[in-house]
Design an enzyme around this catalytic site. Structure first.
Site, mmCIF file in Angstrom:
data_model
loop_
_atom_site.group_PDB
_atom_site.id
_atom_site.type_symbol
_atom_site.label_atom_id
_atom_site.label_comp_id
_atom_site.label_asym_id
_atom_site.label_seq_id
_atom_site.Cartn_x
_atom_site.Cartn_y
_atom_site.Cartn_z
ATOM 1 N N ASP A 46 0.811 -1.212 0.000
ATOM 2 C CA ASP A 46 0.000 0.000 0.000
ATOM 3 C C ASP A 46 0.846 1.263 0.000
ATOM 4 O O ASP A 46 2.064 1.226 0.195
ATOM 5 C CB ASP A 46 -0.917 0.007 1.216
ATOM 6 C CG ASP A 46 -2.205 -0.777 0.989
ATOM 7 O OD1 ASP A 46 -2.450 -1.177 -0.161
ATOM 8 O OD2 ASP A 46 -2.953 -0.988 1.967
ATOM 9 N N LYS A 67 -3.716 3.020 -2.611
ATOM 10 C CA LYS A 67 -4.899 3.840 -2.846
ATOM 11 C C LYS A 67 -4.841 5.052 -1.929
ATOM 12 O O LYS A 67 -4.851 4.927 -0.719
ATOM 13 C CB LYS A 67 -6.182 3.041 -2.567
ATOM 14 C CG LYS A 67 -6.433 1.932 -3.576
ATOM 15 C CD LYS A 67 -7.781 1.269 -3.358
ATOM 16 C CE LYS A 67 -7.793 0.440 -2.093
ATOM 17 N NZ LYS A 67 -9.074 -0.274 -1.901
ATOM 18 N N MET A 180 -8.405 9.420 8.702
ATOM 19 C CA MET A 180 -8.917 9.848 7.391
ATOM 20 C C MET A 180 -9.970 10.947 7.541
ATOM 21 O O MET A 180 -10.997 10.948 6.855
ATOM 22 C CB MET A 180 -9.496 8.647 6.634
ATOM 23 C CG MET A 180 -8.480 7.544 6.361
ATOM 24 S SD MET A 180 -9.189 6.050 5.626
ATOM 25 C CE MET A 180 -10.058 5.352 7.059
#
Length: 274
Positions: A46, A67, A180
Site C-alpha cells: 500500500d 490507494k 482519514m
C-alpha cells in the site's frame, strides 16, 4: 506430472498473508511480519507502508497497489483478482498494509475473497496508527481520572461522508481518534461545538512516527487555524480529548501556535504542561 513440477507445487501452494506494516517507523513492525515477508513470492503493498520494509523480501516481486484520495492505482476488485492470480501462479502472496490491516484496512474483505477462491490465508496483526501515533508524541488515549475509554472512528465512510459515530463520540467523555478525517475537519469542529466542546484540546499528527512527522495542537475552537498555520494535510490522525494535554510536544507547540486561545493556554500552564 514431473517430479520437479510436483515439488514446485508442494512448496508454492497458493496462499495469502495479510500483514500489518505498522504506522510508518520501519522498526514498529512485528517479528512475525518480517518472517512472513521473507517467505513471500509476491508483495502487494500500500501507499502508506515504509518502503524500507520491502528490503526484507528481496526474493519477492514488489507490486504497488496503493490507494490514496482520488489516486487509486487499482480498484479493490482488481486488487482481489491480483491476489488470487499471483497466488495461483507463484505461491505465497503477502498483502502489506499500513497500520493494522483489520483497522479500516479492508483486510477482512481480502481474506474472505481469497478463501472463497480456495486460497490458504493468514493474518499478521500490525501496530495500529490510531494508538501508536498519539503515543509517539506523548498522548495516552486512556488515563486514570481523565479518560476511561476511547473511540477510533473513520473520518470518511465508503459513501465519502463523515461517520455518524462522530455525533455520538462528541457527547462522551472518551478520547476520540479520527482517521482519514482531515477533509472533514470543519464538520468535526462544528459537531463538537454543537455539544459545547469548544475548549476541548485537539492534537493533529501528520505522517506520524516517520522522519516527516508534523503536528499541531489547539482546541476545537482554534484547531482549523492551527492546521492552516502549520499546513497540516493528510495523512493525519486527529485526537480529541483532555489527554491531549499530556503530549510532550505541547510546551513548544503552544508557544508557536498563535491560534491557541489565552484561556486554554492558561489551563495548560496550571497543570504544568507548558
Amino acid at each position: 506430472m514431473p517430479i520437479e513440477r510436483r515439488r514446485y507445487k508442494m512448496y508454492n501452494l497458493p496462499k495469502l498473508s495479510v500483514v500489518g506494516a505498522g504506522p510508518g517507523d520501519p522498526e514498529l513492525i512485528t517479528l512475525k511480519a518480517l518472517n512472513t515477508l521473507k517467505s513471500a513470492k509476491v508483495v502487494l503493498y500500500d501507499a502508506l507502508i515504509n518502503r524500507e520494509l520491502l528490503d526484507y523480501a528481496p526474493q519477492a516481486e514488489h507490486i504497488y497497489v496503493g490507494k490514496r484520495k482520488n489516486k487509486h492505482r487499482y480498484s479493490q476488485d482488481e486488487i482481489n483478482d491480483l491476489i488470487v492470480n499471483y497466488a495461483n501462479e507463484r505461491g505465497h502472496v503477502v498483502r502489506l498494509k499500513g497500520g493494522d490491516p483489520f483497522i479500516f484496512g479492508r483486510g477482512s474483505e481480502e481474506i474472505n475473497y481469497a478463501r472463497s477462491k480456495g486460497l490458504d490465508t493468514a493474518v499478521v496483526s500490525g501496530i495500529t496508527s490510531s494508538i501508536s501515533v498519539p503515543a509517539n508524541v506523548g498522548i495516552p488515549l486512556t488515563q486514570r481520572g481523565t479518560a476511561e475509554s476511547f473511540w477510533v472512528i473513520t473520518g470518511t465512510t465508503s459513501a465519502r461522508k463523515l461517520s455518524s459515530d462522530v455525533y455520538l463520540a462528541a457527547q462522551s467523555t472518551a478520547t476520540v481518534v479520527i482517521l482519514m478525517g482531515m477533509s472533514k475537519l470543519s464538520e468535526i469542529v462544528k459537531i463538537f461545538s454543537e455539544f459545547g466542546k469548544e475548549d476541548t484540546p485537539v492534537g493533529i499528527i501528520q505522517n506520524g512516527t516517520t522522519i516527516n512527522e508534523k503536528s499541531g495542537f489547539g482546541t476545537i475552537k482554534t484547531i482549523e487555524k492551527v492546521v492552516a498555520e502549520k499546513q497540516l494535510t493528510a495523512p493525519s490522525i486527529i485526537v480529541i480529548g483532555e489527554v491531549v494535554k499530556e503530549s510532550h510536544q505541547l510546551p513548544k507547540e503552544l508557544k508557536e501556535v498563535s491560534g491557541f486561545s489565552a484561556s486554554a493556554y492558561s489551563k495548560f500552564l496550571k497543570i504544568g504542561a507548558a
